[in-house]
Scaffold this motif. Structure first.
Motif, PDB file in Angstrom:
ATOM      1  N   THR A   6       0.837  -1.202   0.000  1.00 63.58           N
ATOM      2  CA  THR A   6       0.000   0.000   0.000  1.00 63.58           C
ATOM      3  C   THR A   6       0.872   1.251   0.000  1.00 63.58           C
ATOM      4  OG1 THR A   6      -0.120   0.021   2.423  1.00 63.58           O
ATOM      5  CG2 THR A   6      -1.850  -1.181   1.232  1.00 63.58           C
ATOM      6  N   ASN A   7       0.273   2.364  -0.408  1.00 63.09           N
ATOM      7  CA  ASN A   7       1.034   3.602  -0.488  1.00 63.09           C
ATOM      8  C   ASN A   7       0.190   4.776  -0.028  1.00 63.09           C
ATOM      9  OD1 ASN A   7       3.283   5.175  -0.984  1.00 63.09           O
ATOM     10  ND2 ASN A   7       3.055   5.178  -3.202  1.00 63.09           N
ATOM     11  N   SER A   8       0.873   5.762   0.514  1.00 69.47           N
ATOM     12  CA  SER A   8       0.198   6.984   0.935  1.00 69.47           C
ATOM     13  C   SER A   8      -0.407   7.692  -0.272  1.00 69.47           C
ATOM     14  CB  SER A   8       1.203   7.910   1.629  1.00 69.47           C
ATOM     15  OG  SER A   8       0.653   9.185   1.816  1.00 69.47           O
TER      16      SER A   8
ATOM     17  N   SER B 214       1.861  12.073   4.942  1.00 70.67           N
ATOM     18  CA  SER B 214       2.266  10.686   4.671  1.00 70.67           C
ATOM     19  C   SER B 214       2.776   9.937   5.908  1.00 70.67           C
ATOM     20  CB  SER B 214       3.291  10.627   3.543  1.00 70.67           C
ATOM     21  OG  SER B 214       4.380  11.470   3.775  1.00 70.67           O
TER      22      SER B 214
ATOM     23  N   SER C 116       9.942  -0.854  -0.086  1.00 74.12           N
ATOM     24  CA  SER C 116      10.408   0.486   0.254  1.00 74.12           C
ATOM     25  C   SER C 116      11.308   1.008  -0.863  1.00 74.12           C
ATOM     26  CB  SER C 116      11.128   0.452   1.610  1.00 74.12           C
ATOM     27  OG  SER C 116      11.381   1.758   2.082  1.00 74.12           O
TER      28      SER C 116
ATOM     29  N   TYR D 207       7.947  12.385   2.493  1.00 74.85           N
ATOM     30  CA  TYR D 207       7.557  11.042   2.072  1.00 74.85           C
ATOM     31  C   TYR D 207       8.638  10.023   2.410  1.00 74.85           C
ATOM     32  CZ  TYR D 207       6.077   7.169  -0.880  1.00 74.85           C
ATOM     33  OH  TYR D 207       5.708   5.928  -1.336  1.00 74.85           O
TER      34      TYR D 207
ATOM     35  N   LYS E   5       8.370   6.725   4.800  1.00 73.01           N
ATOM     36  CA  LYS E   5       8.722   5.349   4.448  1.00 73.01           C
ATOM     37  C   LYS E   5       9.761   4.781   5.419  1.00 73.01           C
ATOM     38  CE  LYS E   5       7.788   3.048   1.392  1.00 73.01           C
ATOM     39  NZ  LYS E   5       6.757   1.974   1.296  1.00 73.01           N
TER      40      LYS E   5
END
Length: 243
Positions: A58-60, A67, A94, A106, A110
């Motif tokens: 999943t990603n912001s 984020s 990542s 961001y 991460k």
């Protein structure tokens, strides 16, 4: 084995699900469109129940100061549910050099995601990839203005999404690394030259102006976004991918 792939309908996730299925595993894609929301927690417990491995792709939705909250909440919800379900391996995708660019919100987010995984209760693996070839057009759009695109000379090592998915698939199907695997493409380009190559290959008449203050990658110092010794180097070259 059974795999719960969060973000399993996206660019990387859909390929990971396909790869795992082709290898004889049961891989179930999960996303908000399937009723699983890592922020609210809806459907997460059900998604990981019975899974041997959880893969979080999943990603912001944003690259800004919001984020970190996304990655904190999503990881805490996923790790809590996975621990209660007895999941034996958690995998996260990542970015190579992510902890070397604290100037970018961001990248800090991460790095936080990685740290939460490392400190969590489940054996883990982290796959760090260099910049996706599929995202180069988006990078050019950030600093496009009329007939010019302004880009810094930041060294970039583009990798095809299919090669990233293959690496994630292999790591997920193996024993937990309890560490990090870096993967990158075979060639390194200054970003401004990569932009010129891309526009030329597409017949785009815009010109690239070298500007070391332009765009997100201007915050990157040196070659920290490229791989080091011990990384896995993928086969797909950017010029072949463009063709």
């Amino acid at each position: 084995m059974k795999f719960a792939v969060l973000g399993g309908t996206g660019l990387i996730g859909s390929q990971v699900v396909k790869n795992l299925g082709a290898a004889g595993h049961e891989a179930v894609p999960h996303s908000p469109s399937t009723g699983v929301d890592l922020i609210s927690g809806a459907g997460v417990a059900e998604a990981v129940t019975g899974a041997d491995v959880v893969v979080n792709l999943t990603n912001s939705p944003t690259f800004d100061d919001a984020s970190p909250a996304f990655f904190r909440t999503s990881m805490e919800n996923l790790l809590d549910a996975s621990a209660r379900a007895g999941v034996g391996h958690a995998v996260v995708l990542s970015i190579v050099g992510v902890d070397q660019v604290p100037e970018l919100s961001y990248y800090r987010a991460k790095t936080l995601q990685e740290d939460l995984l490392k400190a969590g209760p489940i054996p883990y693996s982290i796959v760090r990839a260099t910049q996706f070839m599929e995202f180069v057009d988006a990078v050019l759009s950030w600093t496009a203005d009329g007939d010019t695109v302004r880009l810094p000379r930041t060294p970039i090592q583009p990798i095809a999404a299919a090669d990233v998915a293959a690496a994630v698939t292999e790591v997920a199907a193996g024993a937990p690394l309890n560490g990090v695997l870096d993967v990158g493409g075979p060639d390194v380009y200054p970003l401004d030259d990569l932009g010129r190559l891309t526009l030329s290959a597409k017949g785009d008449k815009r010109s690239v102006v070298t500007d070391d203050s332009a765009g997100m990658f201007a915050a990157v110092r040196g070659d920290v976004l490229t791989t080091r010794d011990g990384a896995r180097i993928a086969a797909t070259r950017y010029t072949d991918w463009l063709a």
